[in-house]
Design an enzyme around this catalytic site. Structure first.
Site, mmCIF file in Angstrom:
data_model
loop_
_atom_site.group_PDB
_atom_site.id
_atom_site.type_symbol
_atom_site.label_atom_id
_atom_site.label_comp_id
_atom_site.label_asym_id
_atom_site.label_seq_id
_atom_site.Cartn_x
_atom_site.Cartn_y
_atom_site.Cartn_z
ATOM 1 C CD GLU A 138 -2.742 -0.875 2.637
ATOM 2 O OE1 GLU A 138 -3.955 -1.067 2.567
ATOM 3 O OE2 GLU A 138 -2.167 -0.552 3.694
ATOM 4 C CB CYS A 139 0.651 4.363 0.045
ATOM 5 S SG CYS A 139 0.894 6.129 -0.300
#
Length: 438
Positions: free
Chosen positions: A323-324
């Site tokens: 994630e990210c």
């Protein structure tokens, strides 16, 4: 029979007319003030913020969870607040942005939960207009209850007296906080500096609490009664699954509720540091959460044994969720804020490039056959890649929807998911099951 929780405790939602008024440090200082007085304080954060809760946990000595009527759901907001009111001597909720900003706003949460609202108003350069601002906040919506306000950054005791005199009937000044170095926490491009990076945070919070005590803010807010249904336990969809979670200064954006869900589903969790550990622990799946890999790119690139261990894990076909910041680490290359390129894992063909302005912001969701995973996006980098996405998130508010990439056993996206919103979908990701997203 439904299990009903009822709790009673002094409670308030700390808010402001807008960002930058000082509500974060005021909330943290209030939590520390009452904790130092021997009270058990539970604090929550409205919205998807990761950084403020880190400071609030240090301030209160208790876990901090997110509350958001859309992302976490209304039922969970009621449940967490009622449970806290049953257990604690004081319940505080830090709002997001301005009181009425966003959809759902902090005001929406206050109205939903029946919490009194306590605005922090930056009074620099303001006299009688302070009363007008307070009146406007209090009268804008009839379902939002404001009986007290806090003046922040006053210039003198006389200034505080003028502000108190400006308030209309029905609104009192709870306290007037002077300008003080203890009431400032440094920040960077994604928000506050992480609590673990602030060497003297405990001492600063004690000093800030003392500032609030002198300003008359040692009084408890009004007592409220909060009631909710206790949620059913999640299905144990991850029994026997060992999940490795990256957690260090580069990867720290982890919702407590996400960890709670994985454990409640039966997973065994092991934390590791991509910055300092030589290899992965013995696990079946990996979670590379968001954080600040751009600040530690050289160290990540230099840890070649860990890089090789993660690549081997991916080559073996074991599931990875990135994630990210995790996505940035999985790219072939990360270009930092100084324009310096650093080799990364290379699991996702492309370059993550830091930019001087926000590239993604807002509430989003990922829909699949297994459910709707709700969450948000907030990043200053962009990904240059020719890979087609598996799917794209749906935008509730903010910038454009985020692509979700699938490369072998890797699922990578800038989107941060709130796991309890879609337990079956999350379990499928960590079991490496094919995801039918749309």
């Amino acid at each position: 029979m439904t299990d009903i929780i009822t709790g009673q405790a002094p409670a308030a939602l700390i808010t402001a007319p807008g960002s930058g008024q000082g509500k974060s440090i005021v909330t943290a200082a209030l939590a520390r003030l009452h904790r130092n007085a021997g009270r058990k304080v539970r604090v929550f954060k409205h919205g998807p913020d990761y950084l403020d809760p880190m400071v609030l946990e240090v301030a209160s000595g208790q876990p901090v969870y997110q509350l958001h009527p859309w992302m976490t759901g209304e039922a969970e907001c009621h449940w967490r607040l009622a449970e806290a009111a049953r257990d604690a001597d004081l319940v505080l909720v830090e709002g997001a942005m301005g009181l009425f900003d966003g959809d759902p706003s902090s005001a929406d949460l206050a109205a939903l939960a029946g919490l009194p609202v306590l605005p922090v108003i930056d009074a620099r350069g303001m006299a009688q207009t302070f009363g007008a601002v307070a009146l406007g906040l209090a009268s804008f919506r009839p379902d939002v209850k404001i009986g007290q306000v806090i003046a922040n950054r006053i210039g003198s005791p006389r200034h505080g007296e003028m502000l108190a005199a400006s308030l209309p009937d029905g609104i009192e000044l709870l306290g007037a906080i002077p300008r003080d170095e203890a009431m400032a926490i440094p920040d960077r491009h994604l928000g506050l500096v992480q609590a673990s990076e602030l060497a003297h945070l405990d001492q600063q919070l004690d000093a800030a609490a003392a500032v609030l005590a002198k300003a008359g803010l040692d009084r408890l807010p009004a007592t409220v009664t909060l009631t909710a249904e206790h949620p059913a336990p999640p299905t144990r969809l991850l029994d026997g699954v060992r999940i490795g979670i990256a957690r260090d200064a580069a990867f720290a954006f982890i919702y407590r509720a996400n960890v709670d869900l994985l454990e409640a589903q039966g997973a065994t969790l092991t934390y590791f540091s991509p910055l300092s550990d030589a290899q992965l622990p013995e696990v079946d799946a990996l979670w590379l959460p968001g954080g600040y890999p751009e600040l530690h790119a050289a160290t990540l690139a230099a840890n070649t044994s860990m890089m090789a261990s993660i690549r081997a894990f991916h080559h073996a076909g074991k599931p990875i969720l990135a994630e990210c910041g995790g996505l940035m680490a999985c790219a072939s290359e990360l270009v930092d804020r100084d324009g310096q390129p650093h080799p990364m894992l290379g699991l996702l063909a492309g370059r993550a490039i830091m930019e001087g302005r926000l590239q993604g912001l807002g509430l989003q969701s990922l829909r699949a056959d297994e459910g709707e995973l709700r969450g948000h996006t907030y990043h200053h980098s962009r990904l240059e890649t020719e890979l087609p996405p598996l799917a794209c998130t749906r935008k509730l508010a903010g910038t454009e929807a985020e692509p979700v990439f699938h490369a072998g056993s890797l699922t990578a996206t800038y989107f941060h998911g709130y796991f309890p919103s879609a337990p079956a979908l999350v379990a499928a990701l960590f079991r490496g099951q094919p995801l039918t997203a749309y």
